[in-house]
Every structure is written in structure tokens, then in C-alpha cells.
Design a protein around this motif. Structure first.
Motif, PDB file in Angstrom:
ATOM      1  N   MET A  35       0.834  -1.195   0.000  1.00 17.66           N
ATOM      2  CA  MET A  35       0.000   0.000   0.000  1.00 17.66           C
ATOM      3  C   MET A  35       0.872   1.249   0.000  1.00 17.66           C
ATOM      4  SD  MET A  35      -2.997   1.140   2.682  1.00 17.66           S
ATOM      5  CE  MET A  35      -4.041  -0.219   2.157  1.00 17.66           C
ATOM      6  N   LYS A  36       0.463   2.250  -0.740  1.00  8.15           N
ATOM      7  CA  LYS A  36       1.233   3.483  -0.857  1.00  8.15           C
ATOM      8  C   LYS A  36       1.267   4.242   0.469  1.00  8.15           C
ATOM      9  CE  LYS A  36      -0.076   4.248  -5.709  1.00  8.15           C
ATOM     10  NZ  LYS A  36      -0.815   5.147  -6.630  1.00  8.15           N
ATOM     11  N   MET A  72       2.695   8.163   5.812  1.00  5.84           N
ATOM     12  CA  MET A  72       1.400   7.682   6.309  1.00  5.84           C
ATOM     13  C   MET A  72       0.629   7.049   5.166  1.00  5.84           C
ATOM     14  SD  MET A  72      -0.467  11.429   6.570  1.00  5.84           S
ATOM     15  CE  MET A  72      -0.556  12.482   5.095  1.00  5.84           C
ATOM     16  N   ARG A  73      -0.174   6.068   5.511  1.00  2.00           N
ATOM     17  CA  ARG A  73      -1.180   5.574   4.576  1.00  2.00           C
ATOM     18  C   ARG A  73      -2.374   6.517   4.624  1.00  2.00           C
ATOM     19  NH1 ARG A  73      -3.249   1.841   7.051  1.00  2.00           N
ATOM     20  NH2 ARG A  73      -1.964   1.885   8.934  1.00  2.00           N
ATOM     21  N   LEU A  74      -3.047   6.672   3.496  1.00  2.79           N
ATOM     22  CA  LEU A  74      -4.194   7.567   3.468  1.00  2.79           C
ATOM     23  C   LEU A  74      -5.371   6.961   4.223  1.00  2.79           C
ATOM     24  CD1 LEU A  74      -4.273   9.059  -0.141  1.00  2.79           C
ATOM     25  CD2 LEU A  74      -3.359  10.076   1.960  1.00  2.79           C
ATOM     26  N   SER A 102       5.333   1.469  -3.122  1.00  2.00           N
ATOM     27  CA  SER A 102       5.081   0.139  -2.581  1.00  2.00           C
ATOM     28  C   SER A 102       5.984  -0.039  -1.369  1.00  2.00           C
ATOM     29  CB  SER A 102       5.353  -0.939  -3.630  1.00  2.00           C
ATOM     30  OG  SER A 102       6.695  -0.887  -4.057  1.00  2.00           O
ATOM     31  N   PRO A 103       5.635  -0.940  -0.454  1.00  2.00           N
ATOM     32  CA  PRO A 103       6.434  -1.093   0.756  1.00  2.00           C
ATOM     33  C   PRO A 103       7.902  -1.376   0.449  1.00  2.00           C
ATOM     34  CG  PRO A 103       4.338  -2.233   0.997  1.00  2.00           C
ATOM     35  CD  PRO A 103       4.425  -1.787  -0.430  1.00  2.00           C
ATOM     36  N   GLY A 104       8.785  -0.563   1.048  1.00  2.00           N
ATOM     37  CA  GLY A 104      10.215  -0.739   0.854  1.00  2.00           C
ATOM     38  C   GLY A 104      10.797  -0.052  -0.357  1.00  2.00           C
ATOM     39  N   ALA A 105       9.943   0.503  -1.222  1.00  2.00           N
ATOM     40  CA  ALA A 105      10.437   1.205  -2.412  1.00  2.00           C
ATOM     41  C   ALA A 105      10.997   2.570  -2.021  1.00  2.00           C
ATOM     42  CB  ALA A 105       9.313   1.377  -3.433  1.00  2.00           C
TER      43      ALA A 105
END
Length: 226
Positions: A1-2, A56-58, A204-207
Motif C-alpha cells: 500500500m502506498k 502515512m497511509r491515506l 510500494s512497501p520498501g520502495a
């Protein structure tokens, strides 16, 4: 998730002052140095910036378009600031660019205002967020801030800084400090105008975080605030 973050990124805007553009270029050249790749993994992934609203995630129902519109509204109500005489400092075990001692008041106010203004876009903390932050390592005050704001280093725990390294082992401290001093000597002590905020995104996670949008302040030069 962004994930999305609100950052101060000197030199990110096309119309930024030459001092800001030069500081960013010097920082990116530091990240590119082969001999520090093992000590800059996280710093490179997050990019050269000072955090105003931590990643943060939206929140459910909120959109990227709304976040960018809110950033526009936030920025147009503000005047430009100065990062006064930036220097290299040690914070814990990592190194960062910070303003001169006693010159952080306006930058701290910017961060506290951004913290509150963009909190409506932040999704509530979940178990993964808490595990990643490792709250057992935080002080009671930091845990309180983390639970309320999703990040422990805000308000009275905030310090404006632009990270240059990950944790530096003691045995390499002298080497890294000497390298940083020499590398940043051309921009050390040169006042840097901050004329915008930026929205950055972790796709994306870790990007690696990417620059999504830049939102200029209403006044383009600190001198115009006088």
C-alpha cells in the motif's frame, strides 16, 4: 500500500534559489559515493528532506488528489523561510544537515502546523505500524506522541534535520565525519531559502520515495516577509 509524506525538500522546485539547488545537489552527490553505500541505505530510500508530516497511509475515503489540494491550500497561506547557516550534526548515531543553533523556531512552527493540518489524511495506526516503530524503545513521551500523531518525533520532540546517513558505527565515526565535512564544505554555513513543501510517495512497501508534487509558498523569498 502506498504511503505519503509531507517534506521540506530544498531545491525541489524549479524556481528555487541557487543555494537550495546547490545544497540538494551536494547531498545527492554524497548519497552517490561508493564508499558510503552501506551507511546510507535508508537515507537514500527516503531521499534528502526534512520531515514535516511523517510517511502515512491515506485514511479511508481520502485521495491523493485531495492531499495535494490540501498542500496547495496550506502553502498559499505561508511565506518562505530560511534554513540558516546549515551545518553537519550528529543526532543519536546518524548524521544530518541542521540549521544553526537557535535558528529553528520558524521551521519548528512550520512542522507543527503541517503535523496538524495533514493529520486528517492519516490512516489509524495498525499492528504493523506499531511493530515497525518498536515502541518499547521509545520514551513515555515519544510513545504518547506516536499513538496520537503516528510518529514520535513531533512537537516538543521535533528537530528540523535532513538525514545524510543511517546509524554510523563508532569505529567509522571519525572517517565519516571527516568525509562529510570535506564533502559539504562548499555549502556549509550558506543560508538556504525554503520556498515550498513537497508531497513524496512510497509507491510500494520498501520502495524508494519519489517526489510527487511541489507546493510553493505564497512569498517566494524570505526577504519578502520583512
Amino acid at each position: 500500500m502506498k504511503r505519503y509524506a509531507v517534506y521540506a525538500v530544498p531545491g525541489a522546485h524549479d524556481a528555487d534559489a541557487s543555494e537550495a539547488v546547490r545544497l540538494r545537489a551536494v547531498a545527492e552527490a554524497w548519497f552517490a559515493r561508493a564508499e558510503v553505500q552501506d551507511l546510507t541505505r535508508d537515507a537514500r530510500r527516503y531521499g534528502f528532506h526534512a520531515t514535516l508530516k511523517a510517511p502515512m497511509r491515506l485514511a479511508p475515503g481520502r485521495t491523493e488528489t485531495e492531499l495535494c489540494a490540501a498542500a496547495d491550500a496550506f502553502a498559499t497561506r505561508r511565506g518562505a523561510l530560511m534554513i540558516t547557516a546549515p551545518r553537519i550534526a550528529t543526532i543519536g548515531s546518524f548524521r544530518a544537515v541542521v540549521p544553526s543553533e537557535g535558528q529553528e523556531t520558524e521551521l519548528t512552527t512550520l512542522a507543527s502546523d503541517a503535523l496538524r493540518a495533514f493529520d486528517e489524511f492519516r490512516a489509524p495506526l495498525d499492528d504493523a505500524d506499531r511493530r515497525r516503530r518498536r515502541p518499547e524503545r521509545l520514551t513515555p513521551r515519544e510513545r504518547e506522541l506516536f499513538e496520537r500523531w503516528g510518529y514520535p518525533y513531533v512537537l516538543d520532540e521535533f528537530r528540523f534535520h535532513m538525514t545524510l546517513t543511517d546509524a554510523v558505527p563508532a569505529e567509522r565515526s571519525a572517517q565519516i565525519d571527516d568525509a562529510l565535512e570535506a564533502h559539504f564544505q562548499p555549502v556549509s554555513g550558506v543560508d538556504v531559502p525554503l520556498t515550498a513543501i513537497a508531497i513524496c510517495i512510497e509507491p510500494s512497501p520498501g520502495a524508494a520515495f519519489e517526489l510527487l508534487s511541489v507546493h510553493p509558498f505564497a512569498l517566494r523569498s524570505p526577504r519578502e516577509n520583512a
